[in-house]
Design an enzyme around this catalytic site. Structure first.
Site, PDB file in Angstrom:
ATOM      1  N   ASP A 271      65.729  -4.262  71.809  1.00 24.65           N
ATOM      2  CA  ASP A 271      64.523  -3.467  72.012  1.00 24.65           C
ATOM      3  C   ASP A 271      63.303  -4.356  72.165  1.00 24.65           C
ATOM      4  OD1 ASP A 271      65.871  -1.106  71.923  1.00 24.65           O
ATOM      5  OD2 ASP A 271      65.337  -0.593  69.871  1.00 24.65           O
ATOM      6  N   LYS A 293      62.795  -0.302  74.586  1.00 24.44           N
ATOM      7  CA  LYS A 293      62.471   0.971  73.942  1.00 24.44           C
ATOM      8  C   LYS A 293      61.191   0.820  73.139  1.00 24.44           C
ATOM      9  CE  LYS A 293      64.801   4.131  73.878  1.00 24.44           C
ATOM     10  NZ  LYS A 293      64.712   5.301  74.769  1.00 24.44           N
ATOM     11  N   MET A 408      55.851   5.819  64.106  1.00 21.87           N
ATOM     12  CA  MET A 408      55.474   6.145  65.497  1.00 21.87           C
ATOM     13  C   MET A 408      54.380   7.204  65.549  1.00 21.87           C
ATOM     14  SD  MET A 408      59.426   6.269  66.895  1.00 21.87           S
ATOM     15  CE  MET A 408      59.861   7.389  65.539  1.00 21.87           C
TER      16      MET A 408
END
Length: 490
Positions: A271, A293, A408
Protein backbone atom coordinates in the site's frame (compact mmCIF):
# COMPACT_ATOMS: atom_id res chain seq x y z
CA UNK A 1 -16.28 12.62 -6.15
CA UNK A 2 -14.71 9.16 -5.72
CA UNK A 3 -10.94 8.88 -6.28
CA UNK A 4 -9.77 7.62 -9.66
CA UNK A 5 -8.47 4.07 -9.95
CA UNK A 6 -5.04 3.06 -11.15
CA UNK A 7 -3.30 -0.18 -12.02
CA UNK A 8 -0.63 -1.84 -9.84
CA UNK A 9 2.80 -0.49 -10.70
CA UNK A 10 6.33 -1.73 -9.99
CA UNK A 11 8.25 0.02 -7.22
CA UNK A 12 6.74 3.45 -7.95
CA UNK A 13 9.81 5.44 -9.05
CA UNK A 14 7.80 8.68 -8.71
CA UNK A 15 8.01 8.24 -4.94
CA UNK A 16 11.77 8.00 -4.98
CA UNK A 17 11.82 4.59 -3.29
CA UNK A 18 15.19 2.83 -3.13
CA UNK A 19 15.78 -0.89 -2.89
CA UNK A 20 18.95 -0.15 -0.91
CA UNK A 21 19.77 2.88 1.23
CA UNK A 22 23.26 4.39 1.28
CA UNK A 23 26.02 2.23 2.78
CA UNK A 24 28.91 3.71 4.78
CA UNK A 25 31.05 0.74 3.69
CA UNK A 26 30.54 -2.32 1.49
CA UNK A 27 30.56 -5.57 3.49
CA UNK A 28 32.84 -7.94 1.57
CA UNK A 29 34.18 -11.33 2.67
CA UNK A 30 37.67 -12.32 1.51
CA UNK A 31 38.49 -15.95 0.72
CA UNK A 32 42.00 -16.27 2.20
CA UNK A 33 42.31 -20.05 2.17
CA UNK A 34 45.92 -20.79 1.19
CA UNK A 35 46.59 -17.12 0.32
CA UNK A 36 49.77 -15.29 1.32
CA UNK A 37 49.09 -12.37 3.67
CA UNK A 38 51.64 -9.82 4.92
CA UNK A 39 51.45 -8.63 8.53
CA UNK A 40 53.97 -6.19 9.99
CA UNK A 41 54.52 -5.60 13.70
CA UNK A 42 54.73 -7.84 16.76
CA UNK A 43 52.31 -6.10 19.14
CA UNK A 44 49.21 -7.54 20.80
CA UNK A 45 47.06 -5.68 18.26
CA UNK A 46 49.00 -7.28 15.41
CA UNK A 47 48.64 -10.69 17.12
CA UNK A 48 44.84 -10.36 17.16
CA UNK A 49 44.79 -9.51 13.45
CA UNK A 50 47.18 -12.37 12.77
CA UNK A 51 44.99 -14.87 14.63
CA UNK A 52 41.98 -13.72 12.64
CA UNK A 53 43.81 -13.99 9.31
CA UNK A 54 45.21 -17.43 10.06
CA UNK A 55 41.82 -18.69 11.24
CA UNK A 56 40.59 -17.77 7.74
CA UNK A 57 43.12 -20.18 6.24
CA UNK A 58 45.74 -17.59 5.28
CA UNK A 59 49.49 -18.14 5.23
CA UNK A 60 50.47 -15.21 7.44
CA UNK A 61 53.96 -13.83 6.90
CA UNK A 62 54.89 -11.73 9.94
CA UNK A 63 57.61 -9.09 9.58
CA UNK A 64 58.96 -7.81 12.91
CA UNK A 65 62.32 -7.64 14.69
CA UNK A 66 60.64 -8.68 17.93
CA UNK A 67 57.36 -10.27 18.96
CA UNK A 68 55.37 -9.57 22.08
CA UNK A 69 54.63 -12.47 24.40
CA UNK A 70 51.05 -12.77 23.09
CA UNK A 71 52.24 -13.10 19.51
CA UNK A 72 55.02 -15.55 20.47
CA UNK A 73 52.50 -17.77 22.26
CA UNK A 74 50.13 -17.58 19.30
CA UNK A 75 52.79 -18.73 16.86
CA UNK A 76 53.86 -21.57 19.17
CA UNK A 77 50.28 -22.81 19.51
CA UNK A 78 49.62 -22.61 15.77
CA UNK A 79 46.48 -21.54 13.93
CA UNK A 80 43.15 -23.28 13.62
CA UNK A 81 43.37 -23.30 9.82
CA UNK A 82 46.29 -21.45 8.20
CA UNK A 83 49.83 -20.97 9.49
CA UNK A 84 52.41 -18.33 10.53
CA UNK A 85 55.90 -17.65 9.24
CA UNK A 86 57.96 -15.13 11.22
CA UNK A 87 60.53 -13.06 9.31
CA UNK A 88 62.76 -11.54 11.97
CA UNK A 89 63.35 -8.26 10.15
CA UNK A 90 61.63 -5.09 8.98
CA UNK A 91 59.37 -5.32 5.94
CA UNK A 92 60.40 -4.20 2.47
CA UNK A 93 58.17 -3.09 -0.42
CA UNK A 94 59.08 -6.23 -2.35
CA UNK A 95 57.52 -8.35 0.43
CA UNK A 96 54.10 -7.10 -0.62
CA UNK A 97 54.27 -8.42 -4.17
CA UNK A 98 51.62 -11.07 -4.81
CA UNK A 99 50.05 -10.84 -1.34
CA UNK A 100 46.32 -11.30 -0.88
CA UNK A 101 46.11 -8.69 1.90
CA UNK A 102 48.52 -6.40 3.74
CA UNK A 103 48.12 -5.38 7.39
CA UNK A 104 50.46 -3.09 9.31
CA UNK A 105 50.80 -2.05 12.94
CA UNK A 106 52.68 1.17 12.23
CA UNK A 107 54.84 2.86 14.85
CA UNK A 108 54.00 6.34 13.49
CA UNK A 109 52.24 8.16 10.67
CA UNK A 110 55.35 8.14 8.52
CA UNK A 111 55.54 4.35 8.51
CA UNK A 112 51.77 4.13 8.01
CA UNK A 113 51.97 6.32 4.91
CA UNK A 114 54.95 4.38 3.53
CA UNK A 115 53.25 1.00 4.02
CA UNK A 116 50.01 2.26 2.51
CA UNK A 117 51.82 3.61 -0.56
CA UNK A 118 53.78 0.37 -1.04
CA UNK A 119 50.64 -1.78 -0.78
CA UNK A 120 48.75 0.42 -3.25
CA UNK A 121 51.68 0.25 -5.68
CA UNK A 122 51.62 -3.55 -5.40
CA UNK A 123 47.84 -3.65 -5.90
CA UNK A 124 47.24 -5.23 -2.49
CA UNK A 125 44.26 -4.26 -0.25
CA UNK A 126 45.73 -2.59 2.84
CA UNK A 127 44.80 -1.96 6.45
CA UNK A 128 46.92 0.07 8.88
CA UNK A 129 45.70 -0.74 12.39
CA UNK A 130 43.90 2.13 14.16
CA UNK A 131 44.68 4.57 11.34
CA UNK A 132 41.51 4.82 9.20
CA UNK A 133 43.13 7.27 6.80
CA UNK A 134 45.36 4.46 5.55
CA UNK A 135 42.77 1.68 5.43
CA UNK A 136 41.14 0.36 2.28
CA UNK A 137 39.21 -2.21 4.32
CA UNK A 138 38.28 -2.62 7.97
CA UNK A 139 38.09 -5.43 10.51
CA UNK A 140 34.66 -5.46 12.09
CA UNK A 141 33.26 -7.38 15.03
CA UNK A 142 32.63 -11.03 14.17
CA UNK A 143 30.08 -13.66 15.13
CA UNK A 144 31.56 -17.04 14.22
CA UNK A 145 29.25 -19.91 13.37
CA UNK A 146 31.40 -21.09 10.48
CA UNK A 147 30.58 -21.62 7.74
CA UNK A 148 28.16 -18.88 8.84
CA UNK A 149 30.16 -15.75 9.60
CA UNK A 150 28.54 -12.43 10.55
CA UNK A 151 30.60 -9.26 10.20
CA UNK A 152 29.58 -6.00 11.90
CA UNK A 153 30.98 -2.59 10.97
CA UNK A 154 30.31 0.91 12.25
CA UNK A 155 32.70 2.33 9.61
CA UNK A 156 35.13 3.13 12.41
CA UNK A 157 32.73 5.55 14.07
CA UNK A 158 31.82 3.50 17.16
CA UNK A 159 33.77 0.23 17.68
CA UNK A 160 32.21 -0.23 21.14
CA UNK A 161 28.75 -0.16 19.53
CA UNK A 162 29.89 -2.82 17.08
CA UNK A 163 30.95 -5.04 19.97
CA UNK A 164 27.59 -4.51 21.70
CA UNK A 165 25.77 -5.50 18.52
CA UNK A 166 27.94 -8.61 18.26
CA UNK A 167 26.99 -9.66 21.78
CA UNK A 168 23.29 -9.23 20.93
CA UNK A 169 23.61 -11.31 17.76
CA UNK A 170 25.54 -14.01 19.64
CA UNK A 171 22.45 -14.60 21.78
CA UNK A 172 20.22 -14.91 18.69
CA UNK A 173 22.29 -17.44 16.75
CA UNK A 174 22.43 -20.88 18.44
CA UNK A 175 25.77 -22.73 18.33
CA UNK A 176 24.01 -25.56 16.44
CA UNK A 177 23.69 -23.20 13.47
CA UNK A 178 27.24 -24.09 12.47
CA UNK A 179 26.35 -27.78 12.10
CA UNK A 180 23.21 -26.98 10.11
CA UNK A 181 25.16 -24.68 7.79
CA UNK A 182 27.79 -27.36 7.21
CA UNK A 183 25.06 -29.92 6.46
CA UNK A 184 23.49 -27.49 3.97
CA UNK A 185 26.80 -27.34 2.12
CA UNK A 186 26.87 -31.14 1.83
CA UNK A 187 23.26 -31.32 0.63
CA UNK A 188 23.27 -28.39 -1.77
CA UNK A 189 24.22 -30.33 -4.88
CA UNK A 190 21.56 -33.02 -4.40
CA UNK A 191 18.90 -30.40 -3.63
CA UNK A 192 19.87 -28.50 -6.80
CA UNK A 193 19.56 -31.66 -8.87
CA UNK A 194 16.23 -32.77 -7.42
CA UNK A 195 14.38 -29.45 -7.18
CA UNK A 196 13.81 -26.90 -9.92
CA UNK A 197 14.96 -23.34 -9.38
CA UNK A 198 12.28 -21.03 -8.02
CA UNK A 199 9.46 -21.61 -5.50
CA UNK A 200 10.03 -25.38 -4.93
CA UNK A 201 13.71 -24.94 -4.10
CA UNK A 202 13.11 -21.85 -1.96
CA UNK A 203 10.30 -23.60 -0.07
CA UNK A 204 12.71 -26.41 0.74
CA UNK A 205 15.34 -24.03 2.12
CA UNK A 206 12.72 -22.13 4.14
CA UNK A 207 11.79 -25.40 5.86
CA UNK A 208 15.44 -26.15 6.33
CA UNK A 209 16.01 -22.80 8.06
CA UNK A 210 13.13 -23.50 10.45
CA UNK A 211 15.04 -26.60 11.60
CA UNK A 212 18.36 -24.76 11.80
CA UNK A 213 17.18 -22.57 14.68
CA UNK A 214 16.21 -25.58 16.77
CA UNK A 215 18.12 -28.60 18.05
CA UNK A 216 21.38 -29.75 16.41
CA UNK A 217 20.94 -32.01 13.36
CA UNK A 218 20.65 -35.69 14.26
CA UNK A 219 22.24 -38.67 12.54
CA UNK A 220 19.40 -39.01 10.01
CA UNK A 221 18.81 -35.30 9.48
CA UNK A 222 20.25 -35.35 5.97
CA UNK A 223 18.04 -38.26 4.85
CA UNK A 224 14.91 -36.71 6.36
CA UNK A 225 15.61 -33.44 4.58
CA UNK A 226 16.15 -35.17 1.24
CA UNK A 227 12.81 -36.94 1.71
CA UNK A 228 11.35 -33.47 2.15
CA UNK A 229 12.73 -32.67 -1.30
CA UNK A 230 10.73 -35.49 -2.84
CA UNK A 231 7.51 -34.33 -1.21
CA UNK A 232 8.06 -30.75 -2.34
CA UNK A 233 8.82 -31.83 -5.90
CA UNK A 234 5.50 -33.70 -6.04
CA UNK A 235 3.46 -30.95 -4.37
CA UNK A 236 1.05 -28.66 -6.18
CA UNK A 237 2.68 -25.77 -7.95
CA UNK A 238 0.12 -23.20 -6.75
CA UNK A 239 1.71 -20.44 -4.73
CA UNK A 240 0.33 -18.81 -1.63
CA UNK A 241 -0.60 -15.39 -0.29
CA UNK A 242 0.27 -13.90 3.09
CA UNK A 243 -1.49 -10.78 4.32
CA UNK A 244 1.11 -8.95 6.39
CA UNK A 245 0.56 -6.03 8.74
CA UNK A 246 3.26 -3.41 8.19
CA UNK A 247 2.31 -1.49 11.33
CA UNK A 248 1.89 2.29 11.45
CA UNK A 249 5.16 3.10 9.71
CA UNK A 250 8.25 2.60 11.86
CA UNK A 251 10.10 -0.53 10.72
CA UNK A 252 11.04 -1.53 14.28
CA UNK A 253 7.36 -2.06 15.06
CA UNK A 254 7.19 -5.01 12.66
CA UNK A 255 6.76 -8.46 14.17
CA UNK A 256 9.44 -11.10 13.66
CA UNK A 257 6.93 -13.17 11.70
CA UNK A 258 6.29 -10.23 9.37
CA UNK A 259 10.02 -9.88 8.67
CA UNK A 260 10.25 -13.60 7.89
CA UNK A 261 7.33 -13.31 5.46
CA UNK A 262 9.00 -10.38 3.69
CA UNK A 263 12.24 -12.33 3.45
CA UNK A 264 10.44 -15.26 1.82
CA UNK A 265 8.34 -13.29 -0.70
CA UNK A 266 8.58 -13.54 -4.48
CA UNK A 267 6.24 -10.59 -4.99
CA UNK A 268 5.15 -7.84 -2.59
CA UNK A 269 1.96 -5.88 -3.25
CA UNK A 270 2.24 -2.89 -0.94
CA UNK A 271 0.00 0.00 0.00
CA UNK A 272 0.93 3.62 -0.45
CA UNK A 273 1.33 4.15 3.31
CA UNK A 274 3.92 1.39 3.78
CA UNK A 275 7.21 3.04 4.72
CA UNK A 276 10.51 2.64 2.89
CA UNK A 277 12.05 1.29 6.09
CA UNK A 278 9.63 -1.65 6.08
CA UNK A 279 10.29 -2.42 2.40
CA UNK A 280 14.02 -2.32 3.11
CA UNK A 281 13.58 -5.52 5.16
CA UNK A 282 12.21 -7.50 2.20
CA UNK A 283 14.17 -10.02 0.17
CA UNK A 284 16.30 -8.12 -2.35
CA UNK A 285 15.11 -10.25 -5.27
CA UNK A 286 11.42 -9.77 -4.47
CA UNK A 287 9.36 -7.94 -7.06
CA UNK A 288 7.67 -4.90 -5.51
CA UNK A 289 4.36 -3.58 -6.81
CA UNK A 290 2.63 -0.46 -5.52
CA UNK A 291 -1.12 -0.93 -5.33
CA UNK A 292 -1.67 2.56 -3.96
CA UNK A 293 -4.54 2.20 -1.47
CA UNK A 294 -4.95 5.64 0.07
CA UNK A 295 -8.11 7.56 0.89
CA UNK A 296 -8.94 10.56 -1.28
CA UNK A 297 -6.24 9.81 -3.86
CA UNK A 298 -5.86 7.82 -7.07
CA UNK A 299 -5.96 4.17 -6.00
CA UNK A 300 -6.03 0.69 -7.47
CA UNK A 301 -9.45 -0.91 -7.48
CA UNK A 302 -9.82 -3.67 -4.91
CA UNK A 303 -10.96 -6.02 -7.68
CA UNK A 304 -7.70 -5.41 -9.57
CA UNK A 305 -5.66 -6.17 -6.46
CA UNK A 306 -7.61 -9.38 -5.90
CA UNK A 307 -7.10 -10.42 -9.52
CA UNK A 308 -3.37 -9.71 -9.27
CA UNK A 309 -2.98 -11.87 -6.15
CA UNK A 310 -4.84 -14.76 -7.79
CA UNK A 311 -2.80 -14.49 -10.99
CA UNK A 312 0.55 -14.42 -9.18
CA UNK A 313 -0.34 -17.27 -6.83
CA UNK A 314 -1.51 -19.42 -9.74
CA UNK A 315 1.89 -18.82 -11.31
CA UNK A 316 3.45 -20.44 -8.22
CA UNK A 317 4.58 -17.21 -6.54
CA UNK A 318 4.79 -16.59 -2.82
CA UNK A 319 2.86 -13.32 -2.59
CA UNK A 320 2.93 -10.92 0.35
CA UNK A 321 0.08 -8.44 0.50
CA UNK A 322 1.67 -5.76 2.67
CA UNK A 323 -0.86 -3.52 4.41
CA UNK A 324 -0.34 -0.53 6.65
CA UNK A 325 -1.30 -1.17 10.28
CA UNK A 326 -3.13 -4.44 10.88
CA UNK A 327 -4.70 -6.22 7.88
CA UNK A 328 -7.82 -7.11 9.88
CA UNK A 329 -8.64 -3.56 11.01
CA UNK A 330 -10.06 -1.42 8.19
CA UNK A 331 -7.75 -3.19 5.76
CA UNK A 332 -10.38 -4.90 3.56
CA UNK A 333 -8.68 -8.18 4.38
CA UNK A 334 -12.05 -9.95 4.51
CA UNK A 335 -12.67 -9.33 0.81
CA UNK A 336 -9.20 -10.52 -0.14
CA UNK A 337 -9.37 -13.65 2.01
CA UNK A 338 -12.80 -14.57 0.61
CA UNK A 339 -11.58 -14.24 -2.98
CA UNK A 340 -8.42 -16.27 -2.39
CA UNK A 341 -10.30 -19.03 -0.57
CA UNK A 342 -12.86 -19.18 -3.37
CA UNK A 343 -9.98 -19.70 -5.82
CA UNK A 344 -8.47 -22.46 -3.66
CA UNK A 345 -5.32 -20.45 -2.92
CA UNK A 346 -3.70 -20.88 0.53
CA UNK A 347 -3.81 -17.64 2.51
CA UNK A 348 -2.47 -16.76 5.95
CA UNK A 349 -2.45 -13.55 7.97
CA UNK A 350 0.39 -11.97 9.94
CA UNK A 351 -1.09 -9.30 12.25
CA UNK A 352 0.51 -5.91 12.67
CA UNK A 353 0.41 -3.13 15.25
CA UNK A 354 -2.60 -0.99 14.47
CA UNK A 355 -2.16 2.79 14.41
CA UNK A 356 -4.35 3.37 17.48
CA UNK A 357 -1.99 1.29 19.61
CA UNK A 358 1.02 3.18 18.27
CA UNK A 359 -0.74 6.49 18.97
CA UNK A 360 -1.46 5.47 22.56
CA UNK A 361 2.17 4.48 23.07
CA UNK A 362 3.45 7.74 21.54
CA UNK A 363 1.14 9.83 23.73
CA UNK A 364 1.78 7.78 26.86
CA UNK A 365 -1.97 7.28 27.25
CA UNK A 366 -3.78 4.07 28.20
CA UNK A 367 -6.85 3.83 26.00
CA UNK A 368 -8.64 1.82 28.70
CA UNK A 369 -7.50 3.65 31.83
CA UNK A 370 -9.82 2.27 34.50
CA UNK A 371 -10.58 5.72 35.91
CA UNK A 372 -11.94 6.92 32.55
CA UNK A 373 -12.99 4.14 30.15
CA UNK A 374 -14.32 0.60 30.34
CA UNK A 375 -13.99 -0.06 26.61
CA UNK A 376 -12.34 1.18 23.44
CA UNK A 377 -13.79 1.46 19.94
CA UNK A 378 -12.06 1.69 16.58
CA UNK A 379 -14.43 3.42 14.17
CA UNK A 380 -14.11 4.20 10.47
CA UNK A 381 -14.33 7.91 9.72
CA UNK A 382 -15.97 7.47 6.34
CA UNK A 383 -18.11 5.05 4.34
CA UNK A 384 -17.33 3.82 0.83
CA UNK A 385 -19.05 6.97 -0.44
CA UNK A 386 -16.68 9.28 1.46
CA UNK A 387 -19.23 10.40 4.06
CA UNK A 388 -19.78 9.38 7.67
CA UNK A 389 -21.31 5.90 7.91
CA UNK A 390 -25.11 6.27 8.11
CA UNK A 391 -25.80 2.88 9.67
CA UNK A 392 -23.62 3.40 12.75
CA UNK A 393 -25.08 3.46 16.30
CA UNK A 394 -23.88 6.98 17.05
CA UNK A 395 -25.52 7.05 20.47
CA UNK A 396 -23.32 4.11 21.53
CA UNK A 397 -20.25 5.72 19.93
CA UNK A 398 -20.94 8.89 21.93
CA UNK A 399 -20.72 7.06 25.28
CA UNK A 400 -18.79 9.02 27.90
CA UNK A 401 -17.22 5.86 29.37
CA UNK A 402 -15.67 4.73 26.09
CA UNK A 403 -12.49 5.75 24.31
CA UNK A 404 -13.13 6.08 20.59
CA UNK A 405 -10.49 6.26 17.87
CA UNK A 406 -11.59 7.26 14.38
CA UNK A 407 -9.54 5.99 11.45
CA UNK A 408 -9.56 7.76 8.07
CA UNK A 409 -11.55 10.64 9.51
CA UNK A 410 -9.52 13.64 8.39
CA UNK A 411 -11.97 14.93 5.78
CA UNK A 412 -15.01 14.15 7.91
CA UNK A 413 -13.60 15.60 11.16
CA UNK A 414 -16.11 18.45 11.37
CA UNK A 415 -18.99 16.00 10.80
CA UNK A 416 -17.60 13.66 13.47
CA UNK A 417 -17.54 16.56 15.95
CA UNK A 418 -21.08 17.64 15.17
CA UNK A 419 -22.56 14.12 15.12
CA UNK A 420 -21.01 13.16 18.48
CA UNK A 421 -22.46 16.26 20.10
CA UNK A 422 -25.85 15.68 18.51
CA UNK A 423 -25.94 12.24 20.16
CA UNK A 424 -25.12 13.42 23.64
CA UNK A 425 -21.32 13.68 23.95
CA UNK A 426 -20.42 17.03 25.59
CA UNK A 427 -18.44 19.38 23.36
CA UNK A 428 -15.88 19.84 26.14
CA UNK A 429 -14.89 16.13 26.01
CA UNK A 430 -11.10 15.85 25.45
CA UNK A 431 -9.96 15.03 21.93
CA UNK A 432 -6.69 14.53 20.09
CA UNK A 433 -5.74 14.45 16.41
CA UNK A 434 -2.50 12.69 15.44
CA UNK A 435 -1.01 12.54 11.96
CA UNK A 436 1.68 10.18 10.61
CA UNK A 437 1.81 8.19 13.84
CA UNK A 438 5.28 6.69 14.55
CA UNK A 439 6.81 8.46 11.55
CA UNK A 440 9.35 11.32 11.49
CA UNK A 441 6.67 13.83 10.41
CA UNK A 442 4.33 12.87 13.24
CA UNK A 443 2.28 15.77 14.68
CA UNK A 444 -0.53 16.12 17.18
CA UNK A 445 -3.27 18.57 18.13
CA UNK A 446 -5.07 18.47 21.49
CA UNK A 447 -8.32 20.13 22.38
CA UNK A 448 -12.01 19.23 22.72
CA UNK A 449 -14.65 17.48 20.65
CA UNK A 450 -16.21 20.84 19.74
CA UNK A 451 -12.89 21.99 18.29
CA UNK A 452 -11.95 18.89 16.23
CA UNK A 453 -12.70 20.63 12.92
CA UNK A 454 -10.35 23.49 13.84
CA UNK A 455 -7.71 20.99 14.91
CA UNK A 456 -7.85 19.22 11.56
CA UNK A 457 -7.39 22.54 9.78
CA UNK A 458 -4.20 23.09 11.80
CA UNK A 459 -2.87 19.56 11.32
CA UNK A 460 -3.64 19.48 7.59
CA UNK A 461 -4.97 16.81 5.27
CA UNK A 462 -1.80 15.64 3.51
CA UNK A 463 -0.93 12.83 5.93
CA UNK A 464 -3.07 10.04 7.45
CA UNK A 465 -4.67 10.97 10.76
CA UNK A 466 -6.31 9.39 13.79
CA UNK A 467 -8.89 11.20 15.89
CA UNK A 468 -9.10 10.14 19.53
CA UNK A 469 -12.06 11.07 21.71
CA UNK A 470 -12.60 10.39 25.40
CA UNK A 471 -11.73 11.27 28.97
CA UNK A 472 -8.41 9.40 28.80
CA UNK A 473 -7.05 12.29 26.70
CA UNK A 474 -7.89 14.85 29.37
CA UNK A 475 -4.29 15.30 30.54
CA UNK A 476 -3.29 16.31 27.01
CA UNK A 477 -6.14 18.68 26.32
CA UNK A 478 -5.16 21.66 28.48
CA UNK A 479 -4.79 23.71 25.33
CA UNK A 480 -5.14 23.14 21.59
CA UNK A 481 -1.71 23.09 19.96
CA UNK A 482 0.19 21.42 17.19
CA UNK A 483 3.35 19.64 18.30
CA UNK A 484 5.27 16.43 18.17
CA UNK A 485 4.31 13.68 20.64
CA UNK A 486 6.15 14.22 23.91
CA UNK A 487 6.38 10.52 24.81
CA UNK A 488 7.95 8.10 22.36
CA UNK A 489 6.90 4.48 22.19
CA UNK A 490 9.32 1.87 23.45
Amino acid sequence: MPPRSSQPSETAPRRGRRRMEALAVLPVFFDLQGKRVVLTGGSDAAAWKGELLAASGAHVHVFANELGCVFEELIQEGAASGWFHWHKREWEPSDLEGAGLAVCDAADMTEAARFHSAACAAGVPVNVIDKPRFCQFQFGSIVNRSPVVVGISTAGAAPILGQAIRRRIETLLPPALAAWAALAGRLRQEVTERLKEGPPRRLFWERYVDRAFGAPPGRDAGRNIIDDCARIAQARKTGRVTLVGAGPGEAELLTLKAVRALQAADVILFDDLVSDGVLELARREARRMLVGKRGGRESCRQEDINDMMVKLARAGKNVVRLKSGDPMIFGRAGEEIARLQAEGIPVTVVPGITSASAMAAALGISLTHRDHAQSVRFVTGHSRHGRLPEDMDWRAVASRRTTTVFYMGGRTAASISATLQEHGLPGKTPAVVCSSVSRPKSRRWTGTVAEIGEGMAEIGYDEPVLIGVGAVFGALAAASSVERPAVAHA
